[in-house]
Design a protein around this motif. Structure first.
Motif, PDB file in Angstrom:
ATOM      1  N   ASP A 193      10.017   4.179   0.417  1.00  0.00           N
ATOM      2  CA  ASP A 193      10.760   2.943   0.188  1.00  0.00           C
ATOM      3  C   ASP A 193      12.207   3.077   0.652  1.00  0.00           C
ATOM      4  O   ASP A 193      12.773   2.138   1.231  1.00  0.00           O
ATOM      5  CB  ASP A 193      10.726   2.579  -1.302  1.00  0.00           C
ATOM      6  N   ALA A 205       1.862   7.074   0.540  1.00  0.00           N
ATOM      7  CA  ALA A 205       2.622   8.214   0.034  1.00  0.00           C
ATOM      8  C   ALA A 205       1.696   9.331  -0.431  1.00  0.00           C
ATOM      9  O   ALA A 205       1.970  10.520  -0.197  1.00  0.00           O
ATOM     10  CB  ALA A 205       3.537   7.764  -1.103  1.00  0.00           C
ATOM     11  N   ASP A 206       0.597   8.979  -1.074  1.00  0.00           N
ATOM     12  CA  ASP A 206      -0.361   9.992  -1.516  1.00  0.00           C
ATOM     13  C   ASP A 206      -0.943  10.747  -0.328  1.00  0.00           C
ATOM     14  O   ASP A 206      -1.118  11.974  -0.371  1.00  0.00           O
ATOM     15  CB  ASP A 206      -1.483   9.345  -2.329  1.00  0.00           C
ATOM     16  N   PRO A 260       6.738  11.449  -2.345  1.00  0.00           N
ATOM     17  CA  PRO A 260       6.936  10.416  -3.366  1.00  0.00           C
ATOM     18  C   PRO A 260       7.046   9.032  -2.745  1.00  0.00           C
ATOM     19  O   PRO A 260       7.637   8.864  -1.665  1.00  0.00           O
ATOM     20  CB  PRO A 260       8.262  10.827  -4.025  1.00  0.00           C
ATOM     21  N   ARG A 261       6.469   8.055  -3.413  1.00  0.00           N
ATOM     22  CA  ARG A 261       6.563   6.665  -2.937  1.00  0.00           C
ATOM     23  C   ARG A 261       8.019   6.268  -2.734  1.00  0.00           C
ATOM     24  O   ARG A 261       8.360   5.551  -1.766  1.00  0.00           O
ATOM     25  CB  ARG A 261       5.881   5.744  -3.964  1.00  0.00           C
ATOM     26  N   HIS A 291       0.814  -1.217   0.000  1.00  0.00           N
ATOM     27  CA  HIS A 291       0.000   0.000   0.000  1.00  0.00           C
ATOM     28  C   HIS A 291       0.851   1.272   0.000  1.00  0.00           C
ATOM     29  O   HIS A 291       0.360   2.350   0.362  1.00  0.00           O
ATOM     30  CB  HIS A 291      -0.916   0.019   1.233  1.00  0.00           C
ATOM     31  N   GLY A 292       2.095   1.158  -0.409  1.00  0.00           N
ATOM     32  CA  GLY A 292       2.997   2.308  -0.366  1.00  0.00           C
ATOM     33  C   GLY A 292       2.500   3.503  -1.143  1.00  0.00           C
ATOM     34  O   GLY A 292       2.661   4.651  -0.719  1.00  0.00           O
ATOM     35  N   ASP A 293       1.875   3.251  -2.304  1.00  0.00           N
ATOM     36  CA  ASP A 293       1.387   4.365  -3.120  1.00  0.00           C
ATOM     37  C   ASP A 293       0.298   5.158  -2.388  1.00  0.00           C
ATOM     38  O   ASP A 293       0.305   6.402  -2.399  1.00  0.00           O
ATOM     39  CB  ASP A 293       0.834   3.853  -4.453  1.00  0.00           C
ATOM     40  N   ARG A 294      -0.619   4.441  -1.752  1.00  0.00           N
ATOM     41  CA  ARG A 294      -1.714   5.122  -1.050  1.00  0.00           C
ATOM     42  C   ARG A 294      -1.202   5.897   0.165  1.00  0.00           C
ATOM     43  O   ARG A 294      -1.645   7.015   0.442  1.00  0.00           O
ATOM     44  CB  ARG A 294      -2.779   4.105  -0.633  1.00  0.00           C
TER      45      ARG A 294
END
Length: 421
Positions: free
Chosen positions: A235, A224-225, A230-231, A219-222
């Protein structure tokens, strides 16, 4: 049980009232006193508060008053949620620092220092009056900047714990992503108020399995949003910073954004106007949806949990709070106020052990702690030189020329709130 809320006329208050009503078995309040000098706002908020209690079948009595001493008399706990100078002062905090290319924000940087200078003397006066009217009462501070204000209260000998809704918001967010109950999510939360990192997300308690790597992978993208980072940053860090770290990790980008739009204070002032109009509707007996945009999500649940534990009730065994360091982070003074997971009970908050220092964040924590010490000194003793030193020590400023200009601007914009100016 009697609770008092100083700043009870805030548009935040119906969020708090909703939590008190829903969680009345956890925190059985018999009398709730809302205290505020703004009598007109207070009556609007108080009327809605009574209707929310009635709708949800809460038998507690809600009293409104502008008399602080009478309101806190006999209270078991007093919640502080005040804003000295109102949204007008906040607007100034968010704008004049931008003239020097520095972040304009109400809790960090030059604006955060201005808020601390206005707020600390007022809070300490309130706390002395609470101590006189209700010896032994707990003070729960939700007033920003929470870390500095809580340190002022503790150093003055008050029974105080600081509270912020950032951690509970992340806990709820992670629980939804993991499809588990929020109570099952334990955060390894480390740092200072509005300067924190989640270094672990454990299932079931401090010794549970760490699901942070899975959260970042799946769920890194969510995440980060949500943080507006930035994702790739998450990371590479391998931890989840609070959204306030964006002021540090993307400072120049944030300054450009702030210069290009109205201040948050202007947006909030308009929301408050609309909310108060809604609160005046005698048919309204629930918190309106617009309140969610005002901020303070889950504040009521965190406040209920903390108050219940401090008063010997059924609060959660572990809670993220602001309290004395006392060796928890070995690179900070014992009397620094940190924001970490703690056990909380009638004797107060005891931080849980934190893994050894990580230079990824320990250096910044130490830097901001030094600034907070200087900021508190300036708030307590006043003087241009003390303000200048605090600004020079802040990592978002740190240049002689900027600190000098910002000192003059801070004093000019806040003179009416600074007894020494």
């Amino acid at each position: 049980m009697k609770l008092a809320v100083v700043g009870g006329g805030s548009t935040y208050t119906p969020e708090l009232i909703d939590g008190f009503a829903r969680l009345r078995d956890t925190l059985p309040i018999s009398e709730l006193v809302l205290i505020d000098p703004a009598a007109g706002r207070l009556e609007l908020v108080g009327g809605l508060a009574r209707r929310i209690f009635a709708r949800q079948g809460h038998s507690g009595k809600i009293v409104t008053t502008s008399d602080l001493d009478a309101g806190v008399e006999g209270a078991d706990a007093v919640l502080l949620q005040l804003r000295v100078g109102g949204q007008a002062a906040r607007h100034q905090d968010e704008t004049w620092p931008l003239e020097c290319g520095c972040v304009g924000q109400e809790t960090t940087g030059a604006g955060g220092l201005a808020k601390a200078l206005r707020t600390v003397p007022v809070v300490l006066d309130i706390a002395e009056r609470v101590q006189h009217a209700s010896p032994g009462a707990w003070i729960i501070d939700f007033t920003n900047p929470v870390g500095i204000v809580t340190r002022a209260l503790l150093q003055a000998g008050h029974k105080a714990v600081g509270l912020c809704n950032v951690a509970i918001g992340l806990q709820r967010r992670f629980a939804a992503l993991l499809d588990v109950a929020p109570a099952d999510v334990h955060l390894n939360h480390v740092g200072l108020n509005h300067l924190t990192w989640e270094t672990g997300v454990r299932l079931g308690g401090p010794e549970g399995a760490d699901l942070l790597p899975k959260l970042l992978a799946d769920h890194g993208d969510r995440i980060a949003d949500d943080l507006r980072l930035p994702r790739a940053v998450l990371d590479r860090l391998g931890v989840v910073p609070s959204y306030y770290l964006r002021y540090f990790y993307a400072h120049d980008e944030v300054v450009r954004e702030l210069r290009a739009k109205p201040s948050r204070a202007a947006e909030v002032a308009e929301m408050e106007r609309q909310l108060l109009e809604m609160y005046g509707d005698p048919a309204l007996d629930t918190k309106p949806e617009l309140l969610a945009r005002r901020g303070g999500a889950f504040y009521s649940e965190a406040a209920v949990d903390l108050a219940a534990s401090l008063l010997g009730g059924g609060g959660s065994p572990y809670q993220v709070v602001n309290t004395y360091n006392n060796g928890t982070l070995p690179y900070l003074p014992a009397d620094a106020v940190i924001e970490v997971q703690a056990t909380v009970g009638p004797q107060g908050a005891t931080p849980l052990p934190v893994p050894g220092p990580d230079p990824l964040y320990s250096g910044l924590i130490a830097n901001v702690t030094a600034y907070e010490e200087l900021a508190l000194e300036a708030a307590l003793r006043g003087g241009r030189d003390r303000v200048f030193k605090a600004l020079l020590a802040h990592p978002l400023i740190g240049q002689f020329e900027y600190a000098d200009k910002l000192t003059d601007q801070l004093i000019a914009h806040n003179r009416e709130h600074l007894a020494w100016a």
